[in-house]
Design an enzyme around this catalytic site. Structure first.
Site, PDB file in Angstrom:
ATOM      1  N   HIS A 117       0.941  -1.537   0.093  1.00 47.29           N
ATOM      2  CA  HIS A 117      -0.166   0.175   0.321  1.00 47.29           C
ATOM      3  C   HIS A 117       0.693   1.399   0.138  1.00 47.29           C
ATOM      4  CE1 HIS A 117      -2.649  -2.800   2.099  1.00 47.29           C
ATOM      5  NE2 HIS A 117      -3.449  -2.321   1.913  1.00 47.29           N
TER       6      HIS A 117
ATOM      7  N   ASP B 233       1.949   1.667   3.248  1.00 48.89           N
ATOM      8  CA  ASP B 233       3.387   1.200   3.757  1.00 48.89           C
ATOM      9  C   ASP B 233       4.937   1.698   2.758  1.00 48.89           C
ATOM     10  OD1 ASP B 233       0.576  -0.764   4.516  1.00 48.89           O
ATOM     11  OD2 ASP B 233       1.534  -2.019   2.987  1.00 48.89           O
TER      12      ASP B 233
ATOM     13  N   HIS C 105     -11.908 -13.812   2.533  1.00 52.14           N
ATOM     14  CA  HIS C 105     -12.924 -13.262   2.369  1.00 52.14           C
ATOM     15  C   HIS C 105     -14.001 -13.975   2.119  1.00 52.14           C
ATOM     16  CE1 HIS C 105      -9.917  -9.337   2.068  1.00 52.14           C
ATOM     17  NE2 HIS C 105     -10.158 -10.149   3.272  1.00 52.14           N
TER      18      HIS C 105
ATOM     19  N   ASP D  20      -5.653 -13.659   9.139  1.00 51.32           N
ATOM     20  CA  ASP D  20      -5.105 -13.563   7.880  1.00 51.32           C
ATOM     21  C   ASP D  20      -3.814 -14.522   8.136  1.00 51.32           C
ATOM     22  OD1 ASP D  20      -5.571 -11.750   6.086  1.00 51.32           O
ATOM     23  OD2 ASP D  20      -5.383  -9.643   7.280  1.00 51.32           O
TER      24      ASP D  20
END
Ligand code: XUL
Ligand code: CO
Length: 446
Positions: free
Chosen positions: A110, A113, A280, A318
Site C-alpha cells: 500500500h 506501507d 474473504h 490472515d
C-alpha cells in the site's frame, strides 16, 4: 534473534539466514523448501511461473504486532519513535533483504506501507515520491518485481465513513489523489497489476446510509481509475478484492458475484478483474475454490491473496496457508481455468502475535510457499489422471444431444418444450453424483 539495530543501520537484519534453497521432501532443515523447486516443470511450466508468489509489505514489515487488547510486540527497530522517513528507508532495506533471501519473485504494498503519511496531503505525496526512488533502486538491485500496489483508503481518520462512498466529496478527491499516485507507482515500477480493496466502502447502519447513492459514487470512482490507467498507458490488470464484512458491517464488494454485478452495472466487466482472498471467501460463506471457479466462469480471474481464517473464529485472522486440501482444490479450479495470467499468490498473511522473532517470518513464508507447491503437484496429478474431469464430462453428456443443443441454441421455446415433455412421456431418473467416490479419489493424489 531479536536485536535492537538503529533504524539507520545498513547491517543485514537476518544475518544468520542464507538464501532459502530447495532441499527435497526428506530434508530436516525447517528453513529449506521441501516441495518448491522453482525450475521444476509441472504441466509444461516451471513452478516459479505457476506460483508467482509475493510477500506483502504491510503484515510482514509494517504491522507492529498489536491487537485490540494490546500494544505491538515485535519491536522492530523501525517501529519505535524516530524520523519516519529514516524508519521507512530502513524498513525498505530489510524488506528487500527478506524478499531476496526467501527467493520471492514479487512483493506487494500500500502507498502508506512504503512511505509515511506526513503532516499534510502534500507531504504524504512527497514522501511517497522519495520512497519510490528507493524502491525502484532496490528492485533493480535484487530483481524482485511488483505483483501489485494499492492505496490505503481506510487507515486515515478522513476515511472513517468510506473513501469513494463518503458523504463528503472532498474525501472522494483525497482518495483520487492517493489512487492516482499509487497507480502511477505501479506503472513506474513495472507492476503486473493494481488492486482496489474497498477498505471502508460499505456501511455500519442503513439508518445513516443512502445505499443507492454510494453505489453511484463507487461506480464513478472505478471508472475514473480505469480512465486514468488508459491515460498513462499502464498495461497491468486492475483488480477489485471482494470482502463481505470487516471493517464495516456490510462491505459493498461482498463476494465475486456481487462485484460481478457491480462491474456490469457500471460498464466495467471488461476492464476490472478480481483479486480473490481465501478468508474473504470463507467469511462470505463460500469456499476459496468456489470464488475462484465463479471468477473463472465469468472471465474475472485476476490474482489471489493466499491466507486463511480459523474455523473457530469469525474474523479475518490472515494466517499463512497450511491446508493441503484447500490449496489443492483451489489449484485444481485454477489450472482448469488456464492459470492466473498476470496474477500471482500474494501472502496477505501475518504472523501470530507470539511469533516475535524475525526468523518466524521465514518459517511462515517457507511453509506457505511449500504448501502451494505441494498443492500444485496434487492438482497436476488430478489433471493428468483426468478421471474427475471425465466424470464431469459424462455427467453433462446428454446436453450434446439434439434436445440439449436445441435448448441452448435458442431453437425452442417454453411451450414447445412443455409439449415435447408430454408427447415423449419423459420420465428421467436420478443418476448418482458419485460424490463419495470422487472425494476418495482426491486422496489418491497426495
Ligand atoms: C484486507 C485485505 C487488504 C487488501 C489490500 O482484509 O485483504 O490487505 O489485500 O488492501
Ligand atoms: Co487481501
Amino acid at each position: 534473534m531479536t536485536r535492537t539495530l538503529e533504524p539507520s543501520s545498513t547491517d543485514p537484519f537476518f544475518p544468520e539466514i542464507e538464501s532459502v534453497r530447495f532441499a527435497g521432501p526428506d530434508t530436516d532443515d525447517p528453513l529449506a523448501y521441501r516441495y518448491y523447486d522453482a525450475d521444476r516443470i509441472v504441466l509444461g511450466r516451471s513452478m516459479r511461473d505457476h506460483l508467482r508468489f509475493a510477500v506483502c509489505y504491510w503484515h510482514s514489515f509494517c504491522w507492529p504486532g498489536d491487537d485490540v487488547f494490546g500494544e505491538g510486540v515485535f519491536a522492530r527497530p523501525w517501529h519505535g519513535a524516530g524520523d519516519p522517513l529514516a524508519q521507512a528507508e530502513r524498513k525498505l532495506e530489510v524488506a528487500f533483504e527478506f524478499f531476496s533471501k526467501i527467493g520471492a519473485p514479487f512483493y506487494t504494498f500500500h502507498d502508506r506501507d512504503l512511505a509515511p503519511e506526513g503532516a499534510s496531503l502534500a507531504e504524504g505525496h512527497e514522501n511517497l515520491a522519495h520512497m519510490l526512488d528507493r524502491a525502484e533502486a532496490a528492485m533493480d538491485r535484487t530483481g524482485v518485481g511488483l505483483l501489485w500496489s494499492t492505496a490505503n483508503l481506510f487507515g486515515h481518520p478522513r476515511y472513517a465513513a468510506g473513501a469513494a462512498t463518503n458523504p463528503d466529496p472532498d474525501v472522494f478527491a483525497c482518495a483520487a489523489l492517493q489512487v492516482r499516485d499509487a497507480l502511477e507507482a505501479a506503472h513506474r515500477l513495472g507492476g503486473a497489476n493494481y488492486v482496489l480493496w474497498g477498505g471502508r466502502e460499505g456501511y455500519d447502519t442503513l439508518l445513516n446510509t443512502d445505499l443507492a447513492r454510494e453505489n453511484r459514487q463507487l461506480g464513478r470512482f472505478m471508472n475514473l481509475v480505469v480512465e486514468h490507467k488508459h491515460k498513462i498507458g499502464f498495461e497491468g490488470a486492475i483488480l477489485i478484492e471482494p470482502k463481505p464484512m470487516e471493517p464495516t458491517k456490510h462491505q459493498y464488494d461482498f463476494d465475486a458475484a456481487a462485484v460481478h454485478a457491480f462491474l456490469q452495472e457500471h460498464g466495467l466487466e471488461n476492464e476490472i478483474r478480481l483479486n480473490i482472498e481465501v478468508n474473504h471467501a470463507t467469511l462470505a460463506g463460500h469456499s476459496f475454490q468456489h470464488e475462484i471457479a465463479y471468477a473463472a466462469a465469468h472471465g474475472l480471474l485476476g490474482s489471489l491473496d493466499i491466507n486463511r481464517g480459523d474455523p473457530q473464529l469469525g474474523w479475518d485472522t490472515d494466517q499463512f496457508p497450511n491446508s493441503l486440501e484447500e490449496v489443492s482444490l483451489a489449484w485444481y479450479a485454477l489450472l482448469q481455468a488456464g492459470g492466473l495470467g498476470s496474477g500471482g499468490f500474494n501472502f496477505d498473511a501475518k504472523l501470530r502475535r507470539q511469533s516475535v522473532e524475525p526468523v518466524d517470518l521465514f518459517h511462515a513464508h517457507v511453509g506457505g510457499v511449500d504448501i502451494l507447491a505441494r498443492g500444485l503437484l496434487v492438482a497436476a496429478a488430478m489433471i493428468e489422471d483426468g478421471a474427475i474431469a471425465e466424470h464431469v464430462e459424462q455427467r453433462y453428456a446428454a446436453w450434446g444431444g439434439d434436445l440439449g443443443r436445441s435448448i441452448l441454441a435458442g431453437d425452442t421455446d417454453l411451450a414447445a418444450l412443455a409439449d415435447l415433455a408430454l408427447d415423449r412421456k419423459l420420465d428421467p431418473k436420478p443418476v448418482s453424483g458419485r460424490q463419495e467416490a470422487l472425494e476418495n479419489r482426491i486422496n489418491r493424489y497426495r
